[in-house]
Design a protein around this motif. Structure first.
Motif, PDB file in Angstrom:
ATOM      1  N   LEU A 341      34.745  38.645  42.954  1.00 29.68           N
ATOM      2  CA  LEU A 341      33.999  38.430  44.205  1.00 29.68           C
ATOM      3  C   LEU A 341      34.922  38.048  45.352  1.00 29.68           C
ATOM      4  CD1 LEU A 341      30.832  36.516  42.918  1.00 29.68           C
ATOM      5  CD2 LEU A 341      30.929  38.854  43.811  1.00 29.68           C
ATOM      6  N   LEU A 342      36.030  37.398  45.029  1.00 30.83           N
ATOM      7  CA  LEU A 342      36.993  36.995  46.073  1.00 30.83           C
ATOM      8  C   LEU A 342      37.963  38.120  46.424  1.00 30.83           C
ATOM      9  CD1 LEU A 342      37.841  33.382  44.825  1.00 30.83           C
ATOM     10  CD2 LEU A 342      36.277  34.052  46.659  1.00 30.83           C
ATOM     11  N   ARG A 343      37.812  39.266  45.731  1.00 27.24           N
ATOM     12  CA  ARG A 343      38.685  40.414  46.001  1.00 27.24           C
ATOM     13  C   ARG A 343      37.802  41.631  46.286  1.00 27.24           C
ATOM     14  NH1 ARG A 343      43.089  39.253  41.089  1.00 27.24           N
ATOM     15  NH2 ARG A 343      44.129  37.520  42.141  1.00 27.24           N
ATOM     16  N   PRO A 344      37.185  41.663  47.463  1.00 28.93           N
ATOM     17  CA  PRO A 344      36.236  42.744  47.794  1.00 28.93           C
ATOM     18  C   PRO A 344      36.957  44.076  47.960  1.00 28.93           C
ATOM     19  CG  PRO A 344      36.689  41.394  49.721  1.00 28.93           C
ATOM     20  CD  PRO A 344      37.371  40.725  48.566  1.00 28.93           C
ATOM     21  N   PRO A 345      36.198  45.182  48.077  1.00 36.91           N
ATOM     22  CA  PRO A 345      36.840  46.491  48.300  1.00 36.91           C
ATOM     23  C   PRO A 345      37.860  46.417  49.422  1.00 36.91           C
ATOM     24  CG  PRO A 345      34.512  46.800  47.917  1.00 36.91           C
ATOM     25  CD  PRO A 345      34.729  45.312  47.968  1.00 36.91           C
ATOM     26  N   GLY A 346      39.061  46.953  49.143  1.00 31.97           N
ATOM     27  CA  GLY A 346      40.151  46.910  50.112  1.00 31.97           C
ATOM     28  C   GLY A 346      41.170  45.833  49.814  1.00 31.97           C
ATOM     29  N   HIS A 347      40.798  44.832  49.028  1.00 34.66           N
ATOM     30  CA  HIS A 347      41.738  43.752  48.685  1.00 34.66           C
ATOM     31  C   HIS A 347      42.841  44.312  47.798  1.00 34.66           C
ATOM     32  CE1 HIS A 347      43.339  39.999  47.107  1.00 34.66           C
ATOM     33  NE2 HIS A 347      42.656  39.344  48.040  1.00 34.66           N
ATOM     34  N   SER A 348      44.067  43.865  48.065  1.00 30.25           N
ATOM     35  CA  SER A 348      45.225  44.438  47.368  1.00 30.25           C
ATOM     36  C   SER A 348      45.195  44.177  45.861  1.00 30.25           C
ATOM     37  CB  SER A 348      46.519  43.876  47.957  1.00 30.25           C
ATOM     38  OG  SER A 348      46.538  42.460  47.859  1.00 30.25           O
ATOM     39  N   ASP A 349      44.534  43.095  45.428  1.00 25.72           N
ATOM     40  CA  ASP A 349      44.501  42.768  44.004  1.00 25.72           C
ATOM     41  C   ASP A 349      43.178  43.121  43.334  1.00 25.72           C
ATOM     42  OD1 ASP A 349      47.104  41.736  43.861  1.00 25.72           O
ATOM     43  OD2 ASP A 349      46.449  39.819  44.682  1.00 25.72           O
ATOM     44  N   ARG A 350      42.334  43.891  44.007  1.00 27.37           N
ATOM     45  CA  ARG A 350      41.015  44.191  43.431  1.00 27.37           C
ATOM     46  C   ARG A 350      41.135  44.934  42.091  1.00 27.37           C
ATOM     47  NH1 ARG A 350      35.680  44.121  44.413  1.00 27.37           N
ATOM     48  NH2 ARG A 350      34.399  45.839  43.640  1.00 27.37           N
ATOM     49  N   SER A 351      42.077  45.860  42.029  1.00 25.54           N
ATOM     50  CA  SER A 351      42.202  46.636  40.788  1.00 25.54           C
ATOM     51  C   SER A 351      42.543  45.731  39.603  1.00 25.54           C
ATOM     52  CB  SER A 351      43.279  47.720  40.939  1.00 25.54           C
ATOM     53  OG  SER A 351      44.560  47.141  41.133  1.00 25.54           O
ATOM     54  N   TYR A 352      43.355  44.681  39.838  1.00 24.35           N
ATOM     55  CA  TYR A 352      43.687  43.770  38.745  1.00 24.35           C
ATOM     56  C   TYR A 352      42.432  43.038  38.257  1.00 24.35           C
ATOM     57  CZ  TYR A 352      48.421  44.574  40.433  1.00 24.35           C
ATOM     58  OH  TYR A 352      49.595  45.169  40.834  1.00 24.35           O
ATOM     59  N   SER A 353      41.631  42.576  39.212  1.00 19.57           N
ATOM     60  CA  SER A 353      40.416  41.855  38.836  1.00 19.57           C
ATOM     61  C   SER A 353      39.429  42.759  38.109  1.00 19.57           C
ATOM     62  CB  SER A 353      39.750  41.244  40.073  1.00 19.57           C
ATOM     63  OG  SER A 353      40.214  39.939  40.282  1.00 19.57           O
TER      64      SER A 353
END
Length: 1087
Positions: A341-353
């Protein structure tokens, strides 16, 4: 910090637009706001800082001596915003600004090294987001150039050494070239030598700068020694040195220091890695506590909170794998969700989460088998892969994860396309991990596993041969000491065993056994994967015994299995599978441990199902876990003469879903605790059970924190209750002495069909069970059941009378007559009530209607009055549950002759009118719901206020999805899932005047998921249901005669008279020339 910002604002006001110093004060205010953002994380501070830096830059046009500083400042603020919000354009603009600044600082300029470092750092960030190799290569070259400008003795040389080391580490992780890692470590060692231990002269939240510098150096050096090189080469000294460096760094950052959370996190990571190497539990426990401490220092809004959530989640997942405590895994998943939730679409670490959450859900699926966990995991993996295009350094990991999920789903549902896609994804991942790459062994293993699956499905020899070669290659990359060596040993062993079974080459089997032995040695008692490895070794030894007949192989097989009863961790599917394998092997070899194997498997089943909610979503998992365990355990017990054990085991393994539901929905039945403290404990248990059941019903997928917390509280209360006198067995599987109470009003006959034997046991109230051998096989019972289903489908449409009579005669001759003979010998008088408790395919047969159907000979219905019960415990509960409202009888008659779908039922209104005419004078309250009032909600609401129910409508079975079996109401179906969510108070009796109300799941007949059972398990003590289609007019006649007989001598309704009343009503039908199938369609369930 606030004072600094306000001072800078005040200063700026003194230099209005046009003043030559305005750009300087714009920059000062921008810097203060940026500092405050880094301290407090308020987004508006950062946005204002960026706008002020833009304004300052406009006042420093090309040629201005300070333009490069403004370019750098604006770039830095944009980099901060990218780190917070992940907007790619911020990062791209940041890089362009750094390039522009570098052009203004030509070779020889004193600040060129800083600009080189800044541009290198931004390119490294973009590489981590998009994975373009050229960004990383350029970053390394820029860092090398910067280092050349900072010769030995320069005060900033250590920073440059660290930056270059970090970029080389990233490239090692992408390409796996050892020289990059070695150079990185040497650079970090050099940096650490330039920062000798400093003497602290003060403390506080800001800390001493020299302490902070030293702690950063120590942490960086530790990080390099830990994950990359240790995981690649497994040198223990690297890991120990890393942890000591982390501890030294943490000592330099006392409580209150702004960077303490980072150091806590780093030390936690090192301890987690050492746990994986050496398996010392205290390392993992300390890692979790350090991660919790770090998370507390990163509250909501902190820019690094998502990293702390992920780290704690990973450590808890590790502890789950070691100890199997379900709450660790559930908490891990919730933390991963919070991080996502703290890594919304576009966040650099979203794929890791996305990958982390997917991985945890996949682990839980493998533990509990809930399909929704697997489907969600696959969708998350697909989303992660889309964020990692070709060329991205993490693409291979994402390809592997998605492949694993698809493989699991293939195993669950058998869709070939899932498996083919999994293989192609694994091949693509392997191509991205060339020889020498640290992750190559995982990719080899994954591709091998998928090929093994495809061989198992399609039998193509080349798939199996390639699988074995891939496993050999993976094992070579996992030398002694490698944390995953046991998995590779097991995998290669399993593949060789498959090839032995296909081709019969003895050397394959011998090698398989040696590999399994080696794997088991690496998984000591207490390890959560030990049962899996033990089962593999036992199976391969049993195979060799079957081939060569060497007694020592068989002895070793069962010496391994005999370790299973002593496991101490929470039971997993692997433990249950191993115990079931033990039972199968014991049956095949006639080994003396067979009964102990079934007892162990039954105990594991109960514990495993306890991990699941009482939600209908988990029914598939329950039915897969139970399979034929109960009926085979019953057969084994009978063959060993352990008749009371047979009753206990068949009870434990049947109607498991309903048993779970009852544990929560009828929590205080039979619970009487003395004193005020006991009363309070009983009330606490009742309330927790109600809250937990409600939470389960309302949850849509995995278990949220509320359920996890409630489950822990519920288990604690249950443990305290079991410590009280006479309550040690509370909510545990019942003993025979408890189950025998089911026979207080008449014998209960368990009729069992197992692949090993078919038997009946007569349970009497005052003696041990009586065994009645049944001279048929389960295959014959299955064929008879299929024949009957075929005939039942023709009822009312063709001449089927002779076929039906033939089946009822066979039932009598093969099954029922031997039981009747035994009942006579046990002095069970004609006219007595008896209860049938059928298992397996017997549940689909009309035992109550069996008979010779010949003149001068009695059918069963002329000898005894038959009832049914799905389990003995159900009957015991119904007998014990006495309504406090017995003197006041509230009756509701519900009729729906015109549902939203289905043909009109013309006799519904006359049926309800006849009931009203008979009952209105004698019951306390009579309510009638018909036509437009007979809605789903109307029925549920009516049952909140009435204990007696008559329901006349269409019954609609669903054999494939039994929880969608329903009663047809005006506005739609009233499903089983709606019924079991209700919490009716003291229901007594239900007459289900509808079709197919005892028709359940065709694949899991022992679970008794049908409409009549749903009413019974929802609390109704006595239920009348139907086994097939009911003629509308026949139902009216039966009902009219039935209620005349249900009234006792005092003029009250008595639900214990239901079976006799039905018996007499049906007897009256026989005189009216009613077709045979309509005479026997209704059955009684309960007391």
């Amino acid at each position: 910090m606030a004072d600094d910002v306000e001072k800078c604002r005040a200063a700026l006001r003194r230099y209005p637009a046009g003043h030559s110093l305005r750009s300087q004060y714009l920059s000062n205010l921008a810097s203060s706001l940026a500092d405050r953002f880094r301290q407090r994380g308020v987004p508006s501070d950062l946005d204002e800082s960026i706008e002020l830096n833009r304004a300052a830059l406009l006042l420093r046009p090309p040629g201005h001596s300070d333009r490069s500083y403004s370019l750098n400042n604006l770039a830095a603020s944009l980099a901060d915003r990218f780190g917070q919000r992940g907007v790619p354009s911020d990062l791209d603009e940041c890089i362009e600004l750094h390039r522009a600044a570098l052009l203004l600082l030509p070779p020889g300029h004193s600040d060129r090294s800083y600009s080189l470092n800044n541009l290198a750092a931004s390119l490294a960030v973009r590489f981590r987001q998009r994975g373009v190799p050229s960004d990383l290569d350029e970053s390394i070259e820029l860092n090398r150039a910067a280092l050349l400008l900072l010769p030995p003795g320069h005060s900033d040389r250590s920073y440059s050494l660290n930056n270059l080391a970090a970029s080389l580490t990233v490239r090692f992780r992408q390409r796996g070239v050892p020289s990059d890692l070695d150079e990185s470590i040497e650079l970090n060692r050099a940096a650490l030598l330039l920062r000798p231990p400093a003497l602290r002269s003060g403390s506080g939240s800001g800390g001493v700068p020299s302490d902070l510098d030293e702690s950063i150096e120590l942490d960086r050096a530790a990080l390099l020694l830990r994950p990359p090189r240790f995981r690649q080469r497994g040198v223990p000294s690297d890991l120990d040195e890393s942890i000591e460096l982390n501890r030294a760094a943490l000592l330099l950052l006392p409580p209150g220091h702004s960077d303490r959370s980072l150091s806590l996190n780093n030390l936690a990571l090192g301890l987690r890695d050492r746990f994986w190497q050496r398996g010392v539990p205290s390392d993992l426990d300390e890692s979790i506590e350090l991660n919790r401490a770090a998370l507390l220092l990163r509250p909501l809004g902190h820019s690094n909170r998502s990293h702390s959530l992920n780290s704690l989640a990973a450590s808890l997942a590790d502890r789950f794998r070691q100890r199997g405590v379900p709450s660790d895994l559930d908490e891990s998943i919730e933390l991963d969700r919070a991080a996502l939730l703290l890594r919304p679409p576009g966040h650099s670490d979203r794929s890791y989460s996305l990958n982390n959450l997917a991985a945890s859900l996949a682990v839980r699926f493998r533990q509990r088998g809930v399909p929704s966990d697997l489907d969600e995991s696959i969708e998350l993996d697909r989303a992660a892969l889309l964020l990692l295009p070709p060329g991205h350094s993490d693409r291979s990991l994402s390809l592997n994860n998605l492949a694993l999920g698809l493989r699991d789903r293939f195993w669950q549902r058998g869709v070939p396309s899932d498996l083919d896609e999994s293989i192609e994804l694994n091949r693509a991942a392997l191509l991205l991990l060339p020889p020498g790459h640290s992750d190559r062994s995982y990719s080899l293993n994954n591709l091998a596993a998928s090929l093994a699956d495809r061989f198992g499905q399609r039998g193509v020899p080349s798939d199996l041969d390639e699988c074995i070669e891939l496993h050999r290659a993976a094992l070579l990359l996992r030398p002694p000491g490698h944390s995953d060596r046991s998995y590779s040993l097991n995998n290669l062993a399993n593949s060789l065993a498959d090839r032995f079974r296909q081709r019969g080459v003895p050397s394959d089997l011998d090698e398989c056994i040696e590999l399994n032995r080696a794997a088991l040695l690496l998984l000591p008692p207490g390890h959560s994967d030990r049962s899996y490895s033990l089962n593999n070794l036992a199976a391969s030894l049993a195979d060799r015994f079957g081939q060569r007949g060497v007694p020592s192989d068989l002895d070793e097989t069962f010496s391994l299995f005999l370790q299973l009863p002593h496991i101490s961790h929470a039971v997993s599917r692997a433990d249950l599978t191993a115990a079931k394998s033990w039972a199968t092997a014991a049956e095949e070899t006639n080994h003396s441990s067979a009964l102990l194997a079934y007892q162990t498997a039954s105990k594991f089943l109960d514990q495993h199902v306890n991990l699941l909610s009482s939600s209908s979503r988990h029914f598939d998992v329950v039915s897969m876990a139970t399979a034929s365990l109960a009926v085979d355990a019953f057969s084994c017990s009978v063959r060993h003469g352990a008749l009371t054990t047979a009753v206990e085991l068949v009870e434990q393994g049947r109607a498991v879903f309903w048993t779970q539901l009852v544990r929560l929905s009828s929590p205080s039945d039979g619970l009487s605790l003395p004193g005020d403290a006991g009363g309070a404990l009983a009330e606490e248990f009742k309330q927790l059970s109600f809250r937990l059941r409600t939470a389960f019903d309302q949850s849509t997928g995995d278990q949220p924190p509320q359920i996890r917390q409630l489950t822990m509280q519920w288990n604690d209360v249950v443990s305290r209750i079991r410590m009280l006198p006479d309550l040690s067995q509370f909510l545990l599987p019942p003993m025979f002495s408890d189950l025998q109470k089911a026979a207080e009003e008449g014998p209960v006959i368990i009729v069992n069909a197992s692949q090993y034997s078919c038997d009946a046991l007569i349970v009497l109230s005052d003696q041990n069970p009586i065994h009645v051998p049944i001279d048929v096989t389960r295959t014959q019972v299955s064929e008879l059941s299929s024949d009957f289903q075929s005939v039942a489908e023709q009822f009312g449409s063709s001449d089927h009378q002779n076929k039906l009579v033939g089946i009822l005669r066979k039932l009598w001759h093969d099954i029922v007559d031997p039981v009747v003979q035994a009942l006579g010998k046990s002095n069970v008088c004609p006219g007595s009530r008896i209860w049938w408790c059928p298992t397996a395919e017997f549940t689909l047969l009309p035992l109550h209607a069996a008979g010779p159907y010949e003149r001068e000979r009695d059918n069963l219905s002329q000898i005894y009055i038959s009832s049914y019960t799905p389990t003995l415990a159900t009957l015991v509960r119904a007998r014990q549950r006495v309504s406090p409202y017995a003197s006041t009888q509230y009756f509701v008659a519900i009729g729906q002759g015109n549902p939203d779908r289905g043909k009109e039922l013309r006799c519904v209104a006359p049926e309800l009118a006849a009931i009203a005419q008979r009952l209105v004078p004698i019951v306390s309250s009579f309510t009638s719901l018909e036509e437009s009032d007979a809605t789903v909600q109307g029925v549920l609401e009516a049952l909140n206020h009435n204990q007696w129910l008559h329901l006349a409508c269409h019954g609609i079975p669903n054999r494939q999805r039994p929880f969608e079996s329903s009663f047809a109401m005006r506005d739609g179906p009233l499903m089983i899932r709606d019924i079991i969510r209700s919490n009716w108070q003291n229901p007594e009796f239900a007459f289900l005047s509808a079709c197919h109300t005892t028709v359940g799941d065709e694949k899991s007949p022992d679970e008794s998921i049908h409409l009549a059972a749903a009413m019974q398990f929802s609390g109704f003590r006595s239920v009348i249901g139907s086994m097939w289609s009911v003629d509308d007019e026949v139902a009216r006649q039966v009902v009219s005669a039935f209620y005349d007989k249900l009234v006792d001598d005092s003029g009250k309704l008595d639900c214990t008279r239901a079976a006799v009343a039905l018996h007499k009503a049906v007897k009256k039908l026989r005189r009216n020339n009613i077709p045979l199938e309509q005479q026997i369609v209704f059955v009684h369930i309960g007391i």
